[in-house]
Design a protein around this motif. Structure first.
Motif, short mmCIF file in Angstrom:
data_model
loop_
_atom_site.label_atom_id
_atom_site.label_comp_id
_atom_site.label_asym_id
_atom_site.label_seq_id
_atom_site.Cartn_x
_atom_site.Cartn_y
_atom_site.Cartn_z
N ALA A 1 0.57 -1.06 0.55
CA ALA A 1 0.65 -0.24 -0.20
C ALA A 1 0.68 1.05 0.24
O ALA A 1 0.88 2.42 -0.83
N PHE A 2 1.64 1.31 0.68
CA PHE A 2 2.61 2.67 0.98
C PHE A 2 3.75 2.73 -0.58
O PHE A 2 3.86 3.40 -1.06
N ALA A 3 3.92 1.33 -1.43
CA ALA A 3 4.52 1.74 -2.53
C ALA A 3 3.97 2.25 -3.39
O ALA A 3 3.99 3.01 -4.40
N GLU A 4 2.35 1.74 -3.74
CA GLU A 4 1.32 2.55 -4.44
C GLU A 4 1.01 4.09 -3.79
O GLU A 4 0.98 4.24 -4.83
N LYS B 1 4.45 6.03 -4.68
CA LYS B 1 4.38 5.82 -6.54
C LYS B 1 6.32 4.80 -6.56
O LYS B 1 6.94 5.13 -7.17
N LEU B 2 6.35 4.23 -5.48
CA LEU B 2 7.39 3.53 -5.27
C LEU B 2 7.65 1.71 -5.90
O LEU B 2 6.91 1.58 -5.51
N SER B 3 8.66 1.21 -6.32
CA SER B 3 9.00 0.37 -5.66
C SER B 3 8.66 -0.46 -4.84
O SER B 3 9.19 -0.44 -4.05
N THR B 4 8.25 -1.55 -4.50
CA THR B 4 8.59 -2.66 -3.53
C THR B 4 10.15 -2.20 -2.96
O THR B 4 9.93 -2.16 -1.28
N GLN B 5 10.68 -2.40 -3.48
CA GLN B 5 12.36 -2.97 -3.13
C GLN B 5 12.27 -1.47 -2.21
O GLN B 5 13.08 -1.20 -0.75
#
Length: 436
Positions: free
Chosen positions: A86-89, A92-96
């Motif tokens: 959710a934080f990545a979405e 707008k970040l990659s999961t890593q």
């Protein structure tokens, strides 16, 4: 390995003795070996574990495993759970990258809250090699080629000289238990592709490849230190710091045969990435600029000006009331009633108190602003024309404030007073307004 590790800690990180240390432990072999080693050396340690909730029940199994280990060995542990996807979405970040942001943010919060000194992670020599190759494939400078730093602020990586093979051997010899991360077997991620497909080939070509790589990294680090020293010396000749701004003398800069390299060294930490645009500024027209997230590089005649990029709105307005004697934001201004005038600075004006109407308004200048400059017998002038006459840079213009009474300009602050509010023979009350 224990003896080698102890010698490395004593020689490389002697300041860790008697310090309170957080160990970042995922439950994998690397971090469990790091934890086992520090237990043998009797340092003051506590464990940090992040559950990123990326592998379902397996993630919670890791958390339970580490919790049980710490309980059985009387080690203080701090755990947290993140909704990483959710934080990545949201950002707008990659999961890593999202996991890294969450992890280190929490680490630093705990350092302050629990009054610990350092955080230790289990990055090792093979991790360093993989990072080097990743940076190489993407294009990088010396910073990217020198790999993972052993020490970065309050983050320490004491396993960097040790290979994955050494760590595995130590774990087997000392019956260290660990949890396997199932995602490590997948080649979906770039790092895993390099780990499983490329690194084995390099080690097959040269069985001592990792040792050779570490020597190369050492040489690169020495080169980087030499470059940093040269960069500082040249910076002192070319740059001048003025408050929050830095002015680069283009006449001095262009004398350097490799000035682009110096610009990269100086500006890289400010978040710039459009390097060709920055290099073009050197020969570009005055007034052109390049932006990073929080900074701006502006060409102003024979100078490049680096400054913080303010997101404040030109519509921001601040009131100064009749009883105010001092204003501290957005400027520091002092107001006082006086009996006589002394015109000795653009930072002070004297106005007829009966001509102004409170509250006075302090705001940024706007296109189309017109005033009557003091000493010009009532002739009107655009504030933008005043800026041009004063040869102000774009940055200086944006930093200029206007003091208004009703809709009339009283003062282009720090530059010119308006004629309409000047002291005359019939003036009964004089108000002194001073920019401090």
């Amino acid at each position: 390995m224990l003896s080698k590790f102890q010698n490395h800690i004593v020689s490389r990180f002697p300041f860790l003795a008697q310090k309170k240390l957080f160990l970042a432990v995922s439950g994998g072999i690397d971090s469990m070996v790091l934890l086992h080693l520090f237990r043998q050396l009797n340092y003051k340690i506590a464990v940090l574990h992040c559950n990123f909730q990326l592998r379902g029940l397996e993630s919670f199994g890791d958390q339970e495993f580490i919790q049980n280990y710490c309980d059985q060995n009387n080690i203080k542990i701090f755990t947290t759970q993140f909704d990483t996807k959710a934080f990545a979405e949201d950002y707008k970040l990659s999961t890593q990258i999202a996991a890294r942001e969450l992890r280190y943010s929490w680490f630093y919060e705990l350092l302050e809250e629990e009054n610990f000194d350092y955080i230790l992670t289990a990055h090792h020599a093979d991790d360093n090699l993989e990072t080097f190759i990743i940076n190489l494939t993407r294009g990088t400078g010396l910073d990217g080629l020198t790999g993972i730093p052993e020490e970065n602020d309050r983050i320490i990586r004491p396993l960097l000289p040790f290979s994955r093979e050494e760590i595995l051997k130590y774990a087997e010899e000392n019956a260290v238990e660990w949890r396997e991360d199932s995602s490590n077997a997948s080649t979906k991620y770039l790092r895993n592709k390099i780990r499983h497909n490329l690194v084995p080939v390099l080690k097959e070509i040269n069985p001592n490849f990792l040792d050779a790589f570490q020597k190369t990294q050492s040489y690169l680090q020495e080169t980087k230190e030499m470059v940093d020293d040269a960069s500082i010396i040249v910076y002192q000749q070319v740059a001048k710091e003025a408050g929050d701004d830095i002015h680069f003398d283009l006449n001095q800069l262009k004398k350097l045969p490799n000035y682009k390299s110096y610009l990269y060294q100086w500006l890289n930490e400010f978040g710039f990435s459009a390097w060709n645009d920055i290099y073009d500024l050197v020969e570009g027209q005055s007034g052109k600029q390049v932006l990073s997230g929080e900074f701006r590089l502006l060409k102003n005649r024979e100078t490049l000006i680096l400054s913080p990029f303010s997101g404040s709105s030109e519509n921001d307005e601040y009131e100064i009331n009749e009883n105010d004697t001092e204003v501290n934001f957005p400027l520091k201004i002092k107001l006082s009633n006086v009996s006589h005038t002394t015109y000795d600075s653009n930072r002070v004006i004297f106005v007829d108190s009966e001509k102004i109407r409170f509250p006075l308004i302090l705001r940024k200048w706007r296109e189309g602003d017109i005033f009557q400059p003091f000493g010009m017998n009532g002739k009107s002038k655009k504030v933008s024309k005043l800026f041009k006459d004063e040869k102000l840079s774009l940055i200086e213009k944006e930093k200029t404030w206007i003091l208004c009474s009703d809709d009339q300009i009283v003062w282009v602050v720090g530059i010119r007073q308006d004629e309409r509010f000047k002291i005359e023979n019939t003036t009964n009350k004089i108000l002194k307004i001073e920019l401090q």
